[in-house]
Design a protein around this motif. Sequence first.
Motif, mmCIF file in Angstrom:
data_model
loop_
_atom_site.group_PDB
_atom_site.id
_atom_site.type_symbol
_atom_site.label_atom_id
_atom_site.label_comp_id
_atom_site.label_asym_id
_atom_site.label_seq_id
_atom_site.Cartn_x
_atom_site.Cartn_y
_atom_site.Cartn_z
ATOM 1 N N ARG A 16 0.872 -1.239 -0.179
ATOM 2 C CA ARG A 16 0.093 -0.114 0.039
ATOM 3 C C ARG A 16 1.005 1.336 0.239
ATOM 4 N NH1 ARG A 16 -5.321 1.986 1.944
ATOM 5 N NH2 ARG A 16 -5.195 4.075 2.441
ATOM 6 N N THR A 67 -2.607 -7.092 0.520
ATOM 7 C CA THR A 67 -2.904 -5.859 0.532
ATOM 8 C C THR A 67 -4.149 -5.234 -0.214
ATOM 9 O OG1 THR A 67 -0.646 -5.448 1.082
ATOM 10 C CG2 THR A 67 -2.000 -3.433 0.109
ATOM 11 N N ASP A 109 -5.508 8.327 -0.614
ATOM 12 C CA ASP A 109 -5.851 7.805 0.264
ATOM 13 C C ASP A 109 -7.244 6.808 0.217
ATOM 14 O OD1 ASP A 109 -5.376 6.752 3.120
ATOM 15 O OD2 ASP A 109 -7.022 8.321 3.672
ATOM 16 N N ILE A 110 -8.268 7.611 -0.198
ATOM 17 C CA ILE A 110 -9.404 7.029 -0.514
ATOM 18 C C ILE A 110 -9.594 6.063 -1.681
ATOM 19 C CG2 ILE A 110 -11.874 7.503 -1.237
ATOM 20 C CD1 ILE A 110 -11.483 10.142 -0.004
ATOM 21 N N GLY A 136 -7.924 2.745 -0.517
ATOM 22 C CA GLY A 136 -8.563 2.051 0.578
ATOM 23 C C GLY A 136 -9.797 1.337 -0.192
ATOM 24 N N GLY A 154 -8.386 -1.833 -1.551
ATOM 25 C CA GLY A 154 -7.883 -2.860 -0.562
ATOM 26 C C GLY A 154 -9.001 -4.171 -0.380
ATOM 27 N N ASN A 181 -9.718 -5.060 5.125
ATOM 28 C CA ASN A 181 -8.504 -4.175 5.228
ATOM 29 C C ASN A 181 -9.382 -2.931 5.133
ATOM 30 O OD1 ASN A 181 -6.777 -5.885 5.533
ATOM 31 N ND2 ASN A 181 -6.125 -5.707 3.141
ATOM 32 N N ARG A 182 -10.703 -2.688 4.584
ATOM 33 C CA ARG A 182 -11.253 -1.436 4.402
ATOM 34 C C ARG A 182 -12.144 -1.134 5.680
ATOM 35 N NH1 ARG A 182 -12.457 -3.632 -0.936
ATOM 36 N NH2 ARG A 182 -14.703 -4.053 -0.244
ATOM 37 N N SER A 218 -11.328 -1.937 8.482
ATOM 38 C CA SER A 218 -10.636 -1.450 9.675
ATOM 39 C C SER A 218 -10.128 0.075 9.792
ATOM 40 C CB SER A 218 -9.240 -2.493 9.981
ATOM 41 O OG SER A 218 -8.430 -2.318 8.863
#
Length: 192
Positions: free
Chosen positions: A88, A145, A178-179, A182, A185, A189-190, A192
């Motif tokens: 990531r 990831t 970042d979005i 996410g 992912g 993972n998304r 959390s």
Amino acid sequence: MSKQAARKPRTDAGRNRSRVLQVACELFGERGGEVQMSEVAQTAGVGIGTVYRHFPTRQALIEAVADQRFAGILVFAREQCLPNPDTRQALACFLRRVAEVHEQGRGVSSVIEATLGSTEPRGEVGAELLAFGEALVERGRADGTLRADATVADLYMLTGAVAAISRQGIGDWRRFIDIALGGMGRAENRAS
């Protein structure tokens, strides 16, 4: 093959070509599409014949500027992003670099787009960037990831979006990265 064809370019010819590219990039960045070949030659301190010897047309010069730009992104990605074991973070590193190059070189981007029809990488460097992206996406799927259905086409789409956002100044490209990462992912993972 004749001796003439087998001969390597002179060192000063290579320096002149590099200088012309550097100056063209700077001038396009400052003034966009109004820059003429004669201005590039004068600012680079070479004759107009030297410019045309290396770049027979304005389009050829702009293609070379674009190739150099993408080659720089590729070198950065291979040396600074790929070695990061956190996929990531490696993806974010790559996308940030793309955004920075487009943000800092808005004039260059507009000249490339106006002349070539897009700012997408082409040719050999385009293929190498695609291979880099594929390797990173495969790594992300393998290490969990990235979601299992993530593809290099998804990364390519995100890269284009990041470039457009930063090039046009239409939003916070850092937040977008970042979005977007996410969303690529894995579901657990998304959450959390």
